[in-house]
Design a protein around this motif. Structure first.
Motif, PDB file in Angstrom:
ATOM      1  N   SER A 108       0.796  -1.223   0.000  1.00  0.00           N
ATOM      2  CA  SER A 108       0.000   0.000   0.000  1.00  0.00           C
ATOM      3  C   SER A 108       0.829   1.273   0.000  1.00  0.00           C
ATOM      4  CB  SER A 108      -0.958   0.009   1.202  1.00  0.00           C
ATOM      5  OG  SER A 108      -0.233  -0.037   2.422  1.00  0.00           O
ATOM      6  N   HIS A 109       2.174   1.130   0.084  1.00  0.00           N
ATOM      7  CA  HIS A 109       3.009   2.335   0.147  1.00  0.00           C
ATOM      8  C   HIS A 109       4.437   1.996  -0.262  1.00  0.00           C
ATOM      9  CE1 HIS A 109       3.661   6.425   2.186  1.00  0.00           C
ATOM     10  NE2 HIS A 109       4.867   6.066   1.745  1.00  0.00           N
ATOM     11  N   CYS A 110       4.817   2.439  -1.451  1.00  0.00           N
ATOM     12  CA  CYS A 110       6.205   2.325  -1.916  1.00  0.00           C
ATOM     13  C   CYS A 110       6.539   3.581  -2.713  1.00  0.00           C
ATOM     14  CB  CYS A 110       6.408   1.066  -2.759  1.00  0.00           C
ATOM     15  SG  CYS A 110       5.301   0.901  -4.178  1.00  0.00           S
ATOM     16  N   HIS A 111       7.788   3.707  -3.113  1.00  0.00           N
ATOM     17  CA  HIS A 111       8.242   4.898  -3.834  1.00  0.00           C
ATOM     18  C   HIS A 111       9.007   4.462  -5.084  1.00  0.00           C
ATOM     19  CE1 HIS A 111       7.040   7.730  -0.680  1.00  0.00           C
ATOM     20  NE2 HIS A 111       7.535   6.883   0.194  1.00  0.00           N
ATOM     21  N   LEU A 112       8.272   4.011  -6.076  1.00  0.00           N
ATOM     22  CA  LEU A 112       8.895   3.473  -7.283  1.00  0.00           C
ATOM     23  C   LEU A 112       9.573   4.538  -8.128  1.00  0.00           C
ATOM     24  CD1 LEU A 112       6.189   0.868  -8.409  1.00  0.00           C
ATOM     25  CD2 LEU A 112       8.216   0.513  -6.960  1.00  0.00           C
ATOM     26  N   ASP A 113       9.304   5.814  -7.851  1.00  0.00           N
ATOM     27  CA  ASP A 113       9.940   6.893  -8.613  1.00  0.00           C
ATOM     28  C   ASP A 113      11.303   7.283  -8.050  1.00  0.00           C
ATOM     29  OD1 ASP A 113       8.533   7.916  -6.326  1.00  0.00           O
ATOM     30  OD2 ASP A 113       8.792   9.945  -7.124  1.00  0.00           O
ATOM     31  N   PHE A 114      11.694   6.707  -6.930  1.00  0.00           N
ATOM     32  CA  PHE A 114      12.963   7.102  -6.311  1.00  0.00           C
ATOM     33  C   PHE A 114      14.132   6.546  -7.132  1.00  0.00           C
ATOM     34  CE2 PHE A 114      11.827   8.169  -1.622  1.00  0.00           C
ATOM     35  CZ  PHE A 114      10.851   9.045  -2.069  1.00  0.00           C
ATOM     36  N   PRO A 115      15.253   7.265  -7.132  1.00  0.00           N
ATOM     37  CA  PRO A 115      16.399   6.855  -7.955  1.00  0.00           C
ATOM     38  C   PRO A 115      16.886   5.434  -7.680  1.00  0.00           C
ATOM     39  CG  PRO A 115      16.727   9.079  -7.107  1.00  0.00           C
ATOM     40  CD  PRO A 115      15.501   8.547  -6.431  1.00  0.00           C
ATOM     41  N   ASP A 116      16.668   4.926  -6.477  1.00  0.00           N
ATOM     42  CA  ASP A 116      17.109   3.585  -6.109  1.00  0.00           C
ATOM     43  C   ASP A 116      16.556   2.508  -7.046  1.00  0.00           C
ATOM     44  OD1 ASP A 116      17.846   4.084  -2.812  1.00  0.00           O
ATOM     45  OD2 ASP A 116      16.456   5.454  -3.800  1.00  0.00           O
ATOM     46  N   PHE A 117      15.407   2.804  -7.679  1.00  0.00           N
ATOM     47  CA  PHE A 117      14.739   1.825  -8.527  1.00  0.00           C
ATOM     48  C   PHE A 117      14.899   2.098 -10.019  1.00  0.00           C
ATOM     49  CE2 PHE A 117      11.534   1.361  -4.852  1.00  0.00           C
ATOM     50  CZ  PHE A 117      12.233   0.286  -4.311  1.00  0.00           C
ATOM     51  N   SER A 118      15.543   3.183 -10.377  1.00  0.00           N
ATOM     52  CA  SER A 118      15.493   3.663 -11.763  1.00  0.00           C
ATOM     53  C   SER A 118      16.054   2.670 -12.775  1.00  0.00           C
ATOM     54  CB  SER A 118      16.233   5.001 -11.884  1.00  0.00           C
ATOM     55  OG  SER A 118      17.590   4.859 -11.498  1.00  0.00           O
ATOM     56  N   ASP A 119      17.045   1.873 -12.385  1.00  0.00           N
ATOM     57  CA  ASP A 119      17.666   0.937 -13.329  1.00  0.00           C
ATOM     58  C   ASP A 119      17.079  -0.465 -13.252  1.00  0.00           C
ATOM     59  OD1 ASP A 119      19.400   2.934 -14.207  1.00  0.00           O
ATOM     60  OD2 ASP A 119      20.899   2.448 -12.669  1.00  0.00           O
ATOM     61  N   ASP A 120      16.054  -0.648 -12.410  1.00  0.00           N
ATOM     62  CA  ASP A 120      15.574  -2.010 -12.149  1.00  0.00           C
ATOM     63  C   ASP A 120      14.059  -2.069 -12.000  1.00  0.00           C
ATOM     64  OD1 ASP A 120      15.813  -4.764 -11.605  1.00  0.00           O
ATOM     65  OD2 ASP A 120      16.045  -4.437  -9.455  1.00  0.00           O
ATOM     66  N   LEU A 121      13.358  -1.116 -12.575  1.00  0.00           N
ATOM     67  CA  LEU A 121      11.924  -1.017 -12.307  1.00  0.00           C
ATOM     68  C   LEU A 121      11.161  -2.243 -12.800  1.00  0.00           C
ATOM     69  CD1 LEU A 121      10.097   0.888 -10.835  1.00  0.00           C
ATOM     70  CD2 LEU A 121       9.678   2.114 -12.969  1.00  0.00           C
ATOM     71  N   ASP A 122      11.461  -2.714 -14.003  1.00  0.00           N
ATOM     72  CA  ASP A 122      10.776  -3.909 -14.497  1.00  0.00           C
ATOM     73  C   ASP A 122      11.046  -5.104 -13.588  1.00  0.00           C
ATOM     74  OD1 ASP A 122       9.658  -2.561 -16.634  1.00  0.00           O
ATOM     75  OD2 ASP A 122      11.137  -3.251 -18.098  1.00  0.00           O
ATOM     76  N   GLY A 123      12.273  -5.227 -13.120  1.00  0.00           N
ATOM     77  CA  GLY A 123      12.618  -6.318 -12.218  1.00  0.00           C
ATOM     78  C   GLY A 123      11.893  -6.213 -10.892  1.00  0.00           C
ATOM     79  N   ILE A 124      11.805  -5.001 -10.371  1.00  0.00           N
ATOM     80  CA  ILE A 124      11.101  -4.761  -9.110  1.00  0.00           C
ATOM     81  C   ILE A 124       9.650  -5.221  -9.216  1.00  0.00           C
ATOM     82  CG2 ILE A 124      10.192  -2.928  -7.607  1.00  0.00           C
ATOM     83  CD1 ILE A 124      13.108  -3.360  -7.123  1.00  0.00           C
ATOM     84  N   VAL A 125       8.974  -4.793 -10.277  1.00  0.00           N
ATOM     85  CA  VAL A 125       7.561  -5.137 -10.458  1.00  0.00           C
ATOM     86  C   VAL A 125       7.402  -6.632 -10.707  1.00  0.00           C
ATOM     87  CG1 VAL A 125       5.532  -4.765 -11.909  1.00  0.00           C
ATOM     88  CG2 VAL A 125       6.936  -2.815 -11.211  1.00  0.00           C
ATOM     89  N   SER A 126       8.277  -7.217 -11.490  1.00  0.00           N
ATOM     90  CA  SER A 126       8.203  -8.654 -11.778  1.00  0.00           C
ATOM     91  C   SER A 126       8.383  -9.487 -10.510  1.00  0.00           C
ATOM     92  CB  SER A 126       9.261  -9.053 -12.804  1.00  0.00           C
ATOM     93  OG  SER A 126       8.994  -8.459 -14.049  1.00  0.00           O
ATOM     94  N   ARG A 127       9.332  -9.102  -9.664  1.00  0.00           N
ATOM     95  CA  ARG A 127       9.557  -9.848  -8.422  1.00  0.00           C
ATOM     96  C   ARG A 127       8.376  -9.699  -7.468  1.00  0.00           C
ATOM     97  NH1 ARG A 127      14.772  -8.084  -9.552  1.00  0.00           N
ATOM     98  NH2 ARG A 127      14.689  -6.267  -8.174  1.00  0.00           N
ATOM     99  N   ALA A 128       7.774  -8.529  -7.460  1.00  0.00           N
ATOM    100  CA  ALA A 128       6.582  -8.335  -6.628  1.00  0.00           C
ATOM    101  C   ALA A 128       5.459  -9.243  -7.095  1.00  0.00           C
ATOM    102  CB  ALA A 128       6.149  -6.875  -6.656  1.00  0.00           C
TER     103      ALA A 128
END
Length: 262
Positions: free
Chosen positions: A5-25
């Motif tokens: 219910s609360h994450c920050h996908l726009d933060f630079p920490d995720f910028s190079d791995d966004l597809d991976g982040i969503v896929s793992r979720a």
């Protein structure tokens, strides 16, 4: 099935791995993610991310750390920005006296403006409160007297009195990886006490990775670890806590579609 219910996908920490982040979720059974706004002026960035993924939604709001930077934003301006179908909440807004970022007066003005927008739209307000229990409780009570609104005190670390006050006002309490930390006995005791229909799980990623991932970058998939500890704390199964918190999420974030693409 769980929801972050609360994450920050726009933060630079995720910028190079966004597809991976969503896929793992998704692989971990996370069916929805809400990426939370910290600056209204960056809403387009959030909307761009939400547009890429059917199961990702966003909010619009000003974090109290940025209250001076965006001081003076009006409820009407916020309401207009919620018309986008992927904007499902206001915030995060509130009070943070732990860091000296954002003057208390600007934080309070912003907090009340976001509450007014939540009241006008019926959308939930994501509330950030840290080391500000007394003022937060006072503002919530005063604003509730002007008309009801919905919301969640996210990443809760405050005292028992504020949590019970919030629940009495119809608000929800969100728990993060902090719940899993060894030193969080008082927080777990509170989590065990709250009504089952008022609790949510979240990551607040990229921060606050839970227990087994402590010290690493947090991500939405790890909300499972929060749910495991919440289930153990409350003496129920992981399946039961998943059902409860997911039902609570869809009740509160009612603009989020239950079925993707529906």
């Amino acid at each position: 099935m769980l929801v972050d219910s609360h994450c920050h996908l726009d933060f630079p920490d995720f910028s190079d791995d966004l597809d991976g982040i969503v896929s793992r979720a998704r692989a971990a059974g996370i069916t929805r993610m809400v990426t939370i706004s910290t600056r209204v002026k960056k809403l387009n960035q959030l909307l761009g991310i939400a547009a890429r993924y059917d199961d990702v939604y966003c909010s619009v709001g000003t974090h109290p750390h940025n209250a001076d930077e965006e001081d003076g934003i009006t409820p009407d301006e916020l309401v207009a920005l919620t018309e986008h179908p992927k904007v499902v909440a206001l915030g995060e807004a509130g009070l943070d006296y732990f860091y000296d970022n954002g003057s208390p007066d600007a934080q309070a003005r912003g907090f009340r403006a976001h509450i007014a927008a939540a009241r006008a739209t019926g959308l939930p307000l994501v509330i950030h409160t840290r080391e500000a229990d007394e003022d937060c409780a006072r503002i919530l009570e005063e604003e509730a007297g002007r008309g009801s609104f919905r919301g969640v005190l996210h990443c809760y670390t405050g005292g028992r009195e504020l949590a019970l006050k919030a629940v009495a006002l119809g608000l929800y309490i969100g728990f993060t990886g902090i719940l899993t930390f060894k030193k969080s006995e008082a927080l777990r005791a509170l989590a065990a006490e709250l009504p089952s229909d008022r609790i949510l799980v979240e990551t607040d990623s990229p921060y606050l990775a839970p227990g087994k991932f402590r010290g690493k970058r947090n991500e939405p998939a790890y909300v499972v670890e929060v749910a495991k500890v919440l289930a153990e704390t409350r003496g129920v199964s992981l399946e039961e806590i998943s059902r409860q918190t997911t039902d609570n999420f869809f009740r509160l974030f009612s603009k989020v579609k239950v079925s993707e693409g529906a």
